[in-house]
Design a protein around this motif. Structure first.
Motif, short mmCIF file in Angstrom:
data_model
loop_
_atom_site.label_atom_id
_atom_site.label_comp_id
_atom_site.label_asym_id
_atom_site.label_seq_id
_atom_site.Cartn_x
_atom_site.Cartn_y
_atom_site.Cartn_z
N GLU A 1 -14.07 102.37 40.48
CA GLU A 1 -12.62 102.32 40.41
C GLU A 1 -12.17 100.99 39.83
O GLU A 1 -12.94 100.05 39.68
CB GLU A 1 -12.02 102.53 41.80
N GLY A 2 -10.89 100.91 39.48
CA GLY A 2 -10.34 99.69 38.91
C GLY A 2 -10.63 99.58 37.43
O GLY A 2 -11.28 100.43 36.83
N SER A 3 -10.14 98.51 36.82
CA SER A 3 -10.34 98.29 35.39
C SER A 3 -11.80 97.94 35.13
O SER A 3 -12.34 97.00 35.71
CB SER A 3 -9.44 97.16 34.89
N GLN A 4 -12.44 98.70 34.26
CA GLN A 4 -13.85 98.48 33.94
C GLN A 4 -14.05 98.29 32.43
O GLN A 4 -15.14 98.50 31.91
CB GLN A 4 -14.69 99.69 34.40
N ALA A 5 -13.00 97.88 31.74
CA ALA A 5 -13.05 97.77 30.28
C ALA A 5 -14.15 96.80 29.83
O ALA A 5 -14.30 95.72 30.39
CB ALA A 5 -11.70 97.33 29.73
N HIS A 6 -14.90 97.20 28.83
CA HIS A 6 -15.93 96.35 28.24
C HIS A 6 -16.13 96.80 26.79
O HIS A 6 -15.63 97.84 26.37
CB HIS A 6 -17.23 96.43 29.03
N VAL A 7 -16.86 96.01 26.03
CA VAL A 7 -17.01 96.28 24.60
C VAL A 7 -18.48 96.42 24.23
O VAL A 7 -19.32 95.60 24.63
CB VAL A 7 -16.40 95.13 23.74
N HIS A 8 -18.79 97.46 23.45
CA HIS A 8 -20.11 97.63 22.87
C HIS A 8 -20.01 97.35 21.37
O HIS A 8 -19.13 97.89 20.69
CB HIS A 8 -20.62 99.07 23.07
N ILE A 9 -20.89 96.51 20.88
CA ILE A 9 -20.90 96.18 19.45
C ILE A 9 -22.27 96.53 18.89
O ILE A 9 -23.30 96.11 19.42
CB ILE A 9 -20.64 94.67 19.22
N ILE A 10 -22.29 97.31 17.83
CA ILE A 10 -23.54 97.62 17.13
C ILE A 10 -23.52 96.83 15.82
O ILE A 10 -22.60 96.96 15.02
CB ILE A 10 -23.70 99.14 16.89
N VAL A 11 -24.52 95.95 15.66
CA VAL A 11 -24.52 95.04 14.51
C VAL A 11 -25.83 95.17 13.74
O VAL A 11 -26.92 95.17 14.32
CB VAL A 11 -24.28 93.58 14.97
N SER A 12 -25.72 95.31 12.44
CA SER A 12 -26.88 95.50 11.58
C SER A 12 -27.74 94.24 11.53
O SER A 12 -27.23 93.12 11.56
CB SER A 12 -26.42 95.86 10.16
N ARG A 13 -29.05 94.43 11.41
CA ARG A 13 -29.98 93.31 11.25
C ARG A 13 -29.78 92.67 9.87
O ARG A 13 -29.98 91.46 9.71
CB ARG A 13 -31.42 93.84 11.39
N LYS A 14 -29.38 93.48 8.89
CA LYS A 14 -29.19 92.96 7.53
C LYS A 14 -27.73 92.59 7.29
O LYS A 14 -26.82 93.14 7.92
CB LYS A 14 -29.65 94.00 6.49
N ASP A 15 -27.51 91.67 6.36
CA ASP A 15 -26.15 91.26 6.04
C ASP A 15 -25.42 92.35 5.25
O ASP A 15 -26.00 93.39 4.93
CB ASP A 15 -26.17 89.94 5.27
N MET A 16 -24.18 92.11 4.91
CA MET A 16 -23.35 93.09 4.21
C MET A 16 -23.96 93.54 2.88
O MET A 16 -23.78 94.68 2.47
CB MET A 16 -21.95 92.52 3.96
N SER A 17 -24.66 92.64 2.23
CA SER A 17 -25.24 92.97 0.93
C SER A 17 -26.58 93.69 1.06
O SER A 17 -27.19 94.07 0.06
CB SER A 17 -25.43 91.70 0.10
N ASN A 18 -27.04 93.87 2.31
CA ASN A 18 -28.32 94.53 2.57
C ASN A 18 -29.49 93.74 1.98
O ASN A 18 -30.51 94.29 1.60
CB ASN A 18 -28.33 95.96 2.03
N THR A 19 -29.31 92.40 1.92
CA THR A 19 -30.31 91.53 1.29
C THR A 19 -30.95 90.57 2.29
O THR A 19 -32.17 90.41 2.33
CB THR A 19 -29.66 90.71 0.15
N TYR A 20 -30.12 89.92 3.11
CA TYR A 20 -30.60 88.88 4.01
C TYR A 20 -30.75 89.41 5.44
O TYR A 20 -29.90 90.16 5.93
CB TYR A 20 -29.65 87.69 4.02
N SER A 21 -31.83 88.99 6.10
CA SER A 21 -32.07 89.38 7.48
C SER A 21 -31.40 88.37 8.41
O SER A 21 -31.63 87.16 8.31
CB SER A 21 -33.58 89.42 7.76
#
Length: 344
Positions: free
Chosen positions: A200-220
């Protein structure tokens, strides 16, 4: 604030795709009208579909080997006190997540095209959840377990009587079950708290899924690196590597405090949790060194976490620190941290 970073695994192996994890995060939307559903968001927008998240994350793992993580999960767990301080859980947590991910990027000891990593290099999607259920490791479940065991034994006895395998008074056994249900130490809305029950009560939390590679799909970009900051040679060139997890965790609370003008008590800090683990004597001495008001807040927070603190018997200076008392208190707080009941 309790923040975790984990590489997603299925058994002993790293997940090769994100579908299972993303679909798991959609569970709260089931059966809800569209206007009440929470959707994925990132640094640039909202209303991102699960299908798009899967496509973007799974399509961003160039040259990663089977034994390497393809993506990481960051979980942001505000404490009940922090949630109470927020004006709008969803909107405030979205704004906070975007600021937090800026700090995530800053803590990579990497360069992309000769510059430091920034949030525009990070491919991530986040989702807010508002519900939590009790787990087997929660303190209240553990303390209710003896009652749960007795109730199960009585129910099995009733079943055997109904099957003709045993003789006995079913009504008498049912009365015992009702009595045990009421006597269990941890109740919620008049019912014994059991595994799987929604908190019960406020249980708000955040899940973040983040890629191992950068936006350009080049750098780890691996937050799981064992290095904070170092250099190695790759293809004849010196390459920076590492991620400062300690600094990131510290910044997670600093960003929250600044963004929402939150007055953090000592026992809520990442510094306190580290000190408790490494040097409990200093942890307790630090609490005793707080102002009268802050000390009272600290004891209240520990009390809310299920730590019974006998205020009248606590030593008032370092010379009086009672080893047996603090050893017992440490064991209690240990259990609270293990069951994630202490929001520090």
């Amino acid at each position: 604030m309790y923040v975790t970073i984990t590489a997603q695994k299925i058994g002993e192996n790293f997940a090769q795709g994100s579908a299972d994890f993303v679909n798991y995060l959609e569970k709260e939307n089931e059966g809800k009208p569209i206007e009440e559903q929470e959707h994925f968001f990132n640094q640039y927008g909202e209303g991102v579909s699960a299908k798009e998240v899967i496509r973007e994350i799974d399509g961003n793992k160039a040259k990663l080997k089977k034994h390497e993580p393809k993506f990481y999960s960051i979980t942001v767990n505000p404490s009940p006190r922090e949630l109470k301080h927020l004006q709008s859980n969803s909107e405030d947590l979205k704004a906070y997540t975007r600021e937090l991910m800026k700090e995530y990027a800053k803590n990579f000891n990497r360069e992309i095209n000769g510059r430091a990593v920034n949030v525009d290099d990070i491919k991530y999607y986040a989702k807010i959840e508002h519900e939590r259920t009790y787990k087997g490791t929660d303190k209240v479940i553990i303390e209710n377990q003896s009652f749960a065991t007795k109730i199960l034994e009585l129910k099995n006895e009733i079943r055997k009587i109904e099957e003709g395998k045993l003789r006995g008074n079913i009504k008498s056994l049912q009365k015992k079950i009702v009595k045990l249900e009421k006597e269990a130490p941890h109740q919620q809305n008049g019912k014994r708290i059991v595994r799987g029950m929604q908190k019960e009560g406020s249980q708000a939390h955040v899940h973040i899924i983040v890629s191992r590679k950068d936006m350009s799909n080049t750098y780890s970009l691996s937050p799981g690196s064992k290095y904070i900051a170092s250099e190695t040679k790759m293809h004849g060139k010196n390459v920076k590597r590492g991620f400062n997890r300690n600094e990131f965790f510290k910044k997670a609370e600093e960003v929250f405090d600044k963004q929402f003008n939150y007055k953090r008590n000592y026992v809520e800090t990442y510094k306190a949790r580290k000190q408790f683990i490494k040097n409990p004597d200093k942890y307790f001495a630090s609490i005793m060194g707080l102002s009268t008001h802050q000390k009272a807040v600290a004891f209240k927070l520990l009390g809310n976490a299920g730590v019974k603190v006998p205020l009248m018997n606590i030593p008032t200076n370092k010379a009086q620190l009672a080893y047996k008392f603090f050893k017992k208190l440490k064991q209690t707080i240990d259990r609270g941290i293990q069951s994630s009941s202490i929001g520090i």
